[in-house]
Design a protein around this motif. Structure first.
Motif, mmCIF file in Angstrom:
data_model
loop_
_atom_site.group_PDB
_atom_site.id
_atom_site.type_symbol
_atom_site.label_atom_id
_atom_site.label_comp_id
_atom_site.label_asym_id
_atom_site.label_seq_id
_atom_site.Cartn_x
_atom_site.Cartn_y
_atom_site.Cartn_z
ATOM 1 N N HIS A 255 0.838 -1.431 -0.010
ATOM 2 C CA HIS A 255 0.009 -0.027 -0.068
ATOM 3 C C HIS A 255 0.895 1.236 0.114
ATOM 4 C CE1 HIS A 255 -3.281 -2.448 0.676
ATOM 5 N NE2 HIS A 255 -2.677 -3.276 1.744
ATOM 6 N N GLU A 256 0.562 2.126 -0.958
ATOM 7 C CA GLU A 256 1.440 3.284 -1.261
ATOM 8 C C GLU A 256 0.878 4.560 -0.349
ATOM 9 O OE1 GLU A 256 3.497 5.692 -4.866
ATOM 10 O OE2 GLU A 256 2.706 3.825 -5.048
ATOM 11 N N VAL A 257 1.558 5.130 0.573
ATOM 12 C CA VAL A 257 1.007 6.191 1.392
ATOM 13 C C VAL A 257 1.842 7.444 0.962
ATOM 14 C CG1 VAL A 257 0.729 6.774 3.554
ATOM 15 C CG2 VAL A 257 0.372 4.393 3.144
ATOM 16 N N PRO A 258 1.314 8.503 0.288
ATOM 17 C CA PRO A 258 2.045 9.682 0.380
ATOM 18 C C PRO A 258 2.430 10.232 1.613
ATOM 19 C CG PRO A 258 -0.258 10.233 0.084
ATOM 20 C CD PRO A 258 -0.206 8.617 0.121
ATOM 21 N N MET A 259 3.648 10.543 1.555
ATOM 22 C CA MET A 259 4.286 11.076 3.036
ATOM 23 C C MET A 259 4.712 12.475 3.248
ATOM 24 S SD MET A 259 4.097 8.164 4.592
ATOM 25 C CE MET A 259 5.134 8.358 6.128
ATOM 26 N N PRO A 260 4.541 13.115 4.393
ATOM 27 C CA PRO A 260 5.243 14.356 4.480
ATOM 28 C C PRO A 260 6.380 14.287 4.936
ATOM 29 C CG PRO A 260 3.827 14.020 6.181
ATOM 30 C CD PRO A 260 3.510 12.818 5.475
ATOM 31 N N ARG A 261 7.294 13.551 4.019
ATOM 32 C CA ARG A 261 8.864 13.378 4.305
ATOM 33 C C ARG A 261 9.495 13.624 3.174
ATOM 34 N NH1 ARG A 261 11.690 9.842 7.493
ATOM 35 N NH2 ARG A 261 9.737 9.287 8.618
ATOM 36 N N THR A 262 10.708 14.335 3.357
ATOM 37 C CA THR A 262 11.668 14.918 2.392
ATOM 38 C C THR A 262 12.887 14.349 2.523
ATOM 39 O OG1 THR A 262 10.109 16.931 2.198
ATOM 40 C CG2 THR A 262 12.311 16.975 1.360
#
Length: 498
Positions: A255-262
């Motif tokens: 499952h692909e989860v967009p992240m607030p991760r840079t």
């Protein structure tokens, strides 16, 4: 390399033979959730470190406030709150809550937990730049006082680093023991160093009874081994499946989860080659992001245009309304020797390092690479022992608001300042944003601060990640949380359970 090979071999054998997942608990394995996580505990699961997010994801320890998907404050252990004036807030506590050791949740225990965090050294990241004290107001409320007005205080108290533990958890020698000390639906009963942890259901949980009898957690830094755990059905939930392993797994289990991760390249502005702003500008112009996204992440990431990515929906429109960052004149590298470091826990980062090293060599640098597990490289990175460091960094992990991340990473007084950056103008911009209530004006001020940080080229954002979470077919109720705070809930159930 021989040591690494033996360690990896042991992990793979452990996974394939099932020994990693045998919790030895009385309830049947089918009733328990088997979880594989990427990073082992760094500080014995003390909530005053990033280990707090494990306690939160396992649902064993709770905070006064929670956040909804938009980042707005919601009741947690506090049922309601109100500001008394600019620096005083009153939080009323939920009735009928007990810690896992049987002690009742009351105002004294809450005030004690918050004061310990506020006076810790180092402070929890969410309290960078914040002076906070808490006092009991009767048995069922606390008054929290800040030195300066802090309109974000409720969101700040949602940080997993400010979980409320039983008074017995706070020992006289200053250490914290989170075992049997939380208020959540699962009791943390045992910790096996950096290899495993075991939790059992707390039948007296104030919010109801969990479906799963318990949780068995294994810490497996190697991404191939984590994917193998899912592929062989030795785990129900697997954290951070490497992109390279996706094709080997059933599509319905990833499952692909967009992240607030840079994913960001931090340059050391205090010592070494990158004290020179012109050389930092050279690096900024030499970095090619699209090939990294395509080749390392197989397109499962977004090219970065700023520090705050598409998971923060308001960032890009506000950024587009501001003036672009002015180009800084760069200087030739002339064979300058630099050390580029990263960690191996996230399988993609060493590959990113290889590609960046080639790009920087093409720009005229001589590049030496250092790659270790995160637990063995963090202290050197924070001490400024590398010229450049590649980090996958969550940008709204603590409060639902990215200002805490910007302050921690780019303020003169930030506790996670990998770039060793100290700029009075940036500090003033961050302070301006901090004084504004949540809303449009605060967001505009945050983007203004981001623009000033980007202009220094102390941090060069590369891409925004999308985490790949593995869930065994049949597993129910697992959270897919962009903030990485929630994983297990009351309704989470094993894929092997009847």
């Amino acid at each position: 390399m021989n040591t690494f090979g033996r360690t990896l071999g042991g992990l793979m054998s452990c996974l394939l033979l099932g020994g990693c997942f045998d919790g030895g608990h009385a309830s049947s394995k089918e009733d328990r959730l088997q979880i594989v996580m990427m990073q082992p505990p760094r500080s014995g699961l003390t909530p005053l470190s990033d280990d707090a997010f494990k306690l939160s994801r396992w649902n064993t320890a709770e905070t006064l406030v929670t956040l909804d998907p938009q980042g707005d404050a919601m009741p947690g252990l506090a049922s309601r709150w109100q500001p008394l004036d600019a620096t005083h807030w009153r939080f009323e506590l939920r009735d009928g809550v007990h810690f896992h050791d049987g002690a009742p949740l009351n105002a004294d225990s809450v005030a004690h937990a918050l004061n310990v965090a506020a006076h810790a050294t180092p402070k929890p990241r969410i309290l960078d730049g914040v002076t906070l004290t808490a006092v009991a107001d009767g048995d069922h409320a606390v008054i929290v006082t800040t030195l300066q007005a802090d309109p974000l205080l409720p969101q700040r108290l949602s940080s997993p680093q400010l979980v409320i533990l039983s008074p017995a958890a706070y020992r006289a020698d200053g250490t914290l023991d989170p075992r049997r000390a939380g208020t959540g639906p699962f009791i943390l009963n045992s910790i096996e160093g950096t290899s495993a942890a075991h939790l059992d259901r707390f039948d007296d949980y104030w919010g109801g009874k969990a479906q799963s009898a318990g949780i068995d957690v294994s810490f497996v830094p190697d991404g191939v081994a984590r994917a193998a755990a899912l592929r062989t059905h030795r785990a129900d939930i697997v954290e951070a499946i490497p992109v390279s392993q996706v094709s080997l797994l059933p599509p319905q289990e990833v499952h692909e989860v967009p992240m607030p991760r840079t994913n960001t390249l931090y340059l050391n502005t205090r010592t070494g080659a990158f004290r020179d702003p012109a050389l930092r500008a050279l690096v900024a112009s030499a970095v090619q992001r699209q090939p990294i996204v395509e080749r390392v992440y197989e397109g499962r990431a977004d090219v970065a245009k700023g520090l705050l990515g598409p998971a923060i929906a308001w960032a890009a429109p506000l950024r587009d309304r501001q003036l672009p960052v002015e180009a800084t004149v760069s200087a030739p590298a002339n064979g300058k020797v630099i050390t580029l470091a990263t960690f191996s826990d996230r399988a993609e980062l060493p590959e990113v390092a290889v590609m960046l090293a080639e790009q920087l060599k093409a720009a005229g640098f001589e590049v030496h690479q250092v790659v270790r597990e995160y637990a063995h490289i963090e202290s050197d990175a924070l001490a400024g022992k590398f010229d450049a460091f590649i980090l996958s960094r969550a940008t709204v992990l603590d409060s639902g608001d990215p200002l805490a991340y910007l302050y921690s990473d780019f303020s003169c007084y930030g506790s996670f300042n990998l770039s060793q950056l100290c700029d009075a103008g940036i500090d003033q911009a961050l302070q301006n944003a901090a004084g504004l209530a949540p809303g449009s004006a605060r967001r505009e001020a945050i983007i203004t601060a981001e623009r000033q940080i980007l202009a220094t080229h102390a941090a060069i954002p590369l891409l925004h990640e999308r985490v790949l979470q593995g869930e065994r077919e049949g597993t129910q109720g697992a959270f897919r949380d962009p903030r990485e705070r929630q994983l297990i809930g009351l309704d989470t159930k094993s894929g092997s359970a009847p």
